[in-house]
Design a protein around this motif. Sequence first.
Motif, PDB file in Angstrom:
ATOM      1  N   SER A 235     -13.302 -13.748  -4.691  1.00 26.70           N
ATOM      2  CA  SER A 235     -12.227 -12.794  -4.932  1.00 26.70           C
ATOM      3  C   SER A 235     -12.668 -11.382  -4.571  1.00 26.70           C
ATOM      4  CB  SER A 235     -11.820 -12.809  -6.415  1.00 26.70           C
ATOM      5  OG  SER A 235     -11.340 -14.062  -6.804  1.00 26.70           O
ATOM      6  N   LEU A 236     -11.706 -10.569  -4.231  1.00 26.09           N
ATOM      7  CA  LEU A 236     -11.917  -9.139  -4.049  1.00 26.09           C
ATOM      8  C   LEU A 236     -10.923  -8.427  -4.956  1.00 26.09           C
ATOM      9  CD1 LEU A 236     -13.322  -6.802  -2.455  1.00 26.09           C
ATOM     10  CD2 LEU A 236     -11.314  -6.838  -0.951  1.00 26.09           C
ATOM     11  N   PHE A 237     -11.445  -7.569  -5.845  1.00 24.02           N
ATOM     12  CA  PHE A 237     -10.595  -6.787  -6.725  1.00 24.02           C
ATOM     13  C   PHE A 237     -10.613  -5.328  -6.258  1.00 24.02           C
ATOM     14  CE2 PHE A 237      -9.850 -10.084  -9.767  1.00 24.02           C
ATOM     15  CZ  PHE A 237     -10.996 -10.864  -9.751  1.00 24.02           C
ATOM     16  N   ILE A 238      -9.437  -4.746  -6.213  1.00 22.70           N
ATOM     17  CA  ILE A 238      -9.306  -3.328  -5.878  1.00 22.70           C
ATOM     18  C   ILE A 238      -8.677  -2.632  -7.079  1.00 22.70           C
ATOM     19  CG2 ILE A 238      -8.410  -1.624  -4.244  1.00 22.70           C
ATOM     20  CD1 ILE A 238      -8.005  -3.903  -2.236  1.00 22.70           C
ATOM     21  N   ARG A 239      -9.427  -1.702  -7.665  1.00 27.09           N
ATOM     22  CA  ARG A 239      -8.902  -0.952  -8.812  1.00 27.09           C
ATOM     23  C   ARG A 239      -8.225   0.325  -8.331  1.00 27.09           C
ATOM     24  NH1 ARG A 239     -13.802  -2.566 -10.162  1.00 27.09           N
ATOM     25  NH2 ARG A 239     -14.744  -0.583  -9.555  1.00 27.09           N
ATOM     26  N   ASP A 240      -7.258   0.800  -9.104  1.00 27.99           N
ATOM     27  CA  ASP A 240      -6.579   2.057  -8.788  1.00 27.99           C
ATOM     28  C   ASP A 240      -6.213   2.095  -7.297  1.00 27.99           C
ATOM     29  OD1 ASP A 240      -7.504   5.584  -8.767  1.00 27.99           O
ATOM     30  OD2 ASP A 240      -5.559   4.622  -9.090  1.00 27.99           O
ATOM     31  N   SER A 241      -5.464   1.117  -6.869  1.00 28.07           N
ATOM     32  CA  SER A 241      -5.158   0.980  -5.447  1.00 28.07           C
ATOM     33  C   SER A 241      -4.432   2.220  -4.917  1.00 28.07           C
ATOM     34  CB  SER A 241      -4.337  -0.275  -5.195  1.00 28.07           C
ATOM     35  OG  SER A 241      -3.163  -0.265  -5.983  1.00 28.07           O
ATOM     36  N   GLN A 242      -4.736   2.555  -3.670  1.00 32.99           N
ATOM     37  CA  GLN A 242      -4.197   3.732  -3.004  1.00 32.99           C
ATOM     38  C   GLN A 242      -3.422   3.323  -1.744  1.00 32.99           C
ATOM     39  OE1 GLN A 242      -4.783   6.965  -4.327  1.00 32.99           O
ATOM     40  NE2 GLN A 242      -5.511   5.645  -6.005  1.00 32.99           N
ATOM     41  N   PRO A 243      -2.476   4.141  -1.312  1.00 32.64           N
ATOM     42  CA  PRO A 243      -1.768   3.817  -0.058  1.00 32.64           C
ATOM     43  C   PRO A 243      -2.728   3.612   1.118  1.00 32.64           C
ATOM     44  CG  PRO A 243      -0.589   5.520  -1.231  1.00 32.64           C
ATOM     45  CD  PRO A 243      -1.869   5.292  -1.996  1.00 32.64           C
ATOM     46  N   SER A 244      -3.867   4.288   1.089  1.00 30.62           N
ATOM     47  CA  SER A 244      -4.851   4.135   2.169  1.00 30.62           C
ATOM     48  C   SER A 244      -5.524   2.756   2.155  1.00 30.62           C
ATOM     49  CB  SER A 244      -5.926   5.222   2.072  1.00 30.62           C
ATOM     50  OG  SER A 244      -6.581   5.148   0.812  1.00 30.62           O
ATOM     51  N   ASP A 245      -5.318   1.988   1.077  1.00 31.00           N
ATOM     52  CA  ASP A 245      -5.845   0.616   1.024  1.00 31.00           C
ATOM     53  C   ASP A 245      -4.930  -0.358   1.760  1.00 31.00           C
ATOM     54  OD1 ASP A 245      -6.831   1.145  -2.427  1.00 31.00           O
ATOM     55  OD2 ASP A 245      -8.030   1.399  -0.594  1.00 31.00           O
ATOM     56  N   SER A 246      -3.774   0.109   2.200  1.00 29.06           N
ATOM     57  CA  SER A 246      -2.845  -0.761   2.920  1.00 29.06           C
ATOM     58  C   SER A 246      -3.478  -1.213   4.225  1.00 29.06           C
ATOM     59  CB  SER A 246      -1.531  -0.016   3.203  1.00 29.06           C
ATOM     60  OG  SER A 246      -0.900   0.365   1.999  1.00 29.06           O
ATOM     61  N   ALA A 247      -3.694  -2.511   4.335  1.00 28.23           N
ATOM     62  CA  ALA A 247      -4.399  -3.080   5.481  1.00 28.23           C
ATOM     63  C   ALA A 247      -4.361  -4.599   5.344  1.00 28.23           C
ATOM     64  CB  ALA A 247      -5.855  -2.605   5.512  1.00 28.23           C
ATOM     65  N   THR A 248      -4.927  -5.282   6.319  1.00 20.76           N
ATOM     66  CA  THR A 248      -5.129  -6.726   6.214  1.00 20.76           C
ATOM     67  C   THR A 248      -6.560  -6.981   5.763  1.00 20.76           C
ATOM     68  OG1 THR A 248      -3.485  -7.232   7.910  1.00 20.76           O
ATOM     69  CG2 THR A 248      -5.149  -8.913   7.476  1.00 20.76           C
ATOM     70  N   TYR A 249      -6.711  -7.845   4.779  1.00 17.73           N
ATOM     71  CA  TYR A 249      -8.032  -8.166   4.243  1.00 17.73           C
ATOM     72  C   TYR A 249      -8.388  -9.607   4.616  1.00 17.73           C
ATOM     73  CZ  TYR A 249      -7.757  -3.815   1.729  1.00 17.73           C
ATOM     74  OH  TYR A 249      -7.668  -2.472   1.426  1.00 17.73           O
ATOM     75  N   LEU A 250      -9.552  -9.775   5.212  1.00 19.10           N
ATOM     76  CA  LEU A 250     -10.008 -11.104   5.620  1.00 19.10           C
ATOM     77  C   LEU A 250     -11.275 -11.467   4.863  1.00 19.10           C
ATOM     78  CD1 LEU A 250      -9.417  -9.366   8.625  1.00 19.10           C
ATOM     79  CD2 LEU A 250      -9.160 -11.751   9.251  1.00 19.10           C
ATOM     80  N   CYS A 251     -11.275 -12.665   4.284  1.00 16.58           N
ATOM     81  CA  CYS A 251     -12.530 -13.149   3.728  1.00 16.58           C
ATOM     82  C   CYS A 251     -13.291 -13.874   4.841  1.00 16.58           C
ATOM     83  CB  CYS A 251     -12.290 -14.066   2.537  1.00 16.58           C
ATOM     84  SG  CYS A 251     -11.389 -15.586   2.910  1.00 16.58           S
ATOM     85  N   ALA A 252     -14.603 -13.923   4.692  1.00 15.16           N
ATOM     86  CA  ALA A 252     -15.426 -14.617   5.678  1.00 15.16           C
ATOM     87  C   ALA A 252     -16.648 -15.166   4.955  1.00 15.16           C
ATOM     88  CB  ALA A 252     -15.848 -13.673   6.796  1.00 15.16           C
ATOM     89  N   MET A 253     -17.152 -16.264   5.431  1.00 18.32           N
ATOM     90  CA  MET A 253     -18.340 -16.859   4.815  1.00 18.32           C
ATOM     91  C   MET A 253     -19.168 -17.577   5.858  1.00 18.32           C
ATOM     92  SD  MET A 253     -16.071 -19.275   2.365  1.00 18.32           S
ATOM     93  CE  MET A 253     -15.026 -17.904   1.864  1.00 18.32           C
ATOM     94  N   SER A 254     -20.470 -17.664   5.593  1.00 17.56           N
ATOM     95  CA  SER A 254     -21.357 -18.230   6.606  1.00 17.56           C
ATOM     96  C   SER A 254     -22.510 -18.983   5.971  1.00 17.56           C
ATOM     97  CB  SER A 254     -21.888 -17.131   7.517  1.00 17.56           C
ATOM     98  OG  SER A 254     -22.765 -16.271   6.819  1.00 17.56           O
ATOM     99  N   TYR A 255     -23.147 -19.817   6.789  1.00 17.94           N
ATOM    100  CA  TYR A 255     -24.367 -20.508   6.384  1.00 17.94           C
ATOM    101  C   TYR A 255     -25.206 -20.761   7.621  1.00 17.94           C
ATOM    102  CZ  TYR A 255     -21.998 -24.763   8.068  1.00 17.94           C
ATOM    103  OH  TYR A 255     -21.337 -25.695   8.837  1.00 17.94           O
ATOM    104  N   TYR A 256     -26.489 -21.007   7.383  1.00 11.36           N
ATOM    105  CA  TYR A 256     -27.389 -21.338   8.482  1.00 11.36           C
ATOM    106  C   TYR A 256     -27.289 -22.824   8.790  1.00 11.36           C
ATOM    107  CZ  TYR A 256     -29.729 -16.842   8.581  1.00 11.36           C
ATOM    108  OH  TYR A 256     -30.016 -15.516   8.724  1.00 11.36           O
ATOM    109  N   THR A 257     -27.341 -23.158  10.085  1.00 13.28           N
ATOM    110  CA  THR A 257     -27.344 -24.559  10.486  1.00 13.28           C
ATOM    111  C   THR A 257     -28.723 -24.992  10.946  1.00 13.28           C
ATOM    112  OG1 THR A 257     -26.805 -24.002  12.786  1.00 13.28           O
ATOM    113  CG2 THR A 257     -24.963 -24.391  11.294  1.00 13.28           C
ATOM    114  N   GLY A 258     -29.708 -24.143  10.768  1.00 12.62           N
ATOM    115  CA  GLY A 258     -31.052 -24.443  11.255  1.00 12.62           C
ATOM    116  C   GLY A 258     -31.381 -23.505  12.381  1.00 12.62           C
ATOM    117  N   ALA A 259     -30.887 -23.808  13.568  1.00 13.51           N
ATOM    118  CA  ALA A 259     -31.158 -22.946  14.712  1.00 13.51           C
ATOM    119  C   ALA A 259     -30.167 -21.791  14.798  1.00 13.51           C
ATOM    120  CB  ALA A 259     -31.076 -23.762  15.995  1.00 13.51           C
ATOM    121  N   ASN A 260     -29.070 -21.921  14.118  1.00 13.57           N
ATOM    122  CA  ASN A 260     -28.047 -20.887  14.217  1.00 13.57           C
ATOM    123  C   ASN A 260     -27.296 -20.806  12.896  1.00 13.57           C
ATOM    124  OD1 ASN A 260     -26.405 -18.925  15.463  1.00 13.57           O
ATOM    125  ND2 ASN A 260     -26.430 -20.084  17.368  1.00 13.57           N
TER     126      ASN A 260
END
Lengths: 115, 113
Positions: free
Chosen positions: B73-98
């Motif tokens: 989760s991502l929590f934004i407190r006291d949200s502002q008009p400047s927070d208006s945007a698209t938010y993308l989550c991303a996650m990763s892991y190692y596969t050994g060589a990459n």
Amino acid sequence: DSGVTQTPKHLITATGQRVTLRCSPRSGDLSVYWYQQSLDQGLQFLIQYYNGEERAKGNILERFSAQQFPDLHSELNLSSLELGDSALYFCASSVGLGTGDSPLHFGNGTRLTVT
Amino acid sequence: QKEVEQDPGPLSVPEGAIVSLNCTYSNSAFQYFMWYRQYSRKGPELLMYTYSSGNKEDGRFTAQVDKSSKYISLFIRDSQPSDSATYLCAMSYYTGANSKLTFGKGITLSVRP
């Protein structure tokens, strides 16, 4: 400013044509990644280069190719363009080989429109 | 089932609201978790980066990872008009060589003045 530079910002071309997108990574970053972003598919990984060598391939079409040059800048070549290739193309760079402990930093993209 | 699922949105909140953005994932190999913010006509910008479970706070932003529930989760407190945007989550892991990095599709947030 992420430090990743992409040119051109916009590109309009016709079906069947070929275009080249260019990316300069952040200073010191050895990995370059190419992503395609469309409204329905989100960010799709295309290909990664590390220090001049191809490291990983994602959903990249055979009509597309890329390379990374000795000065570490990269080019993405798109050929035999189709209407469905219209999208935002992003370049990203990172310090390390992988994306685990080395987050990606993105450029502002090239908007490709195929008519 | 997709590896990473993100609430589709869009989301509209009044200024000052607390915003909660969520992603679930199916691959327990994911080790690194990120949130990117993307303004219109710009590239994604790294906002938060965490490793393993727990909370990480940066100003008005808090990233939370629950690996047992495969939920971030991502929590934004006291949200502002400047927070208006698209938010993308991303996650990763190692596969050994990459490593493998996967993005959610993003949620568009609008903060009304």
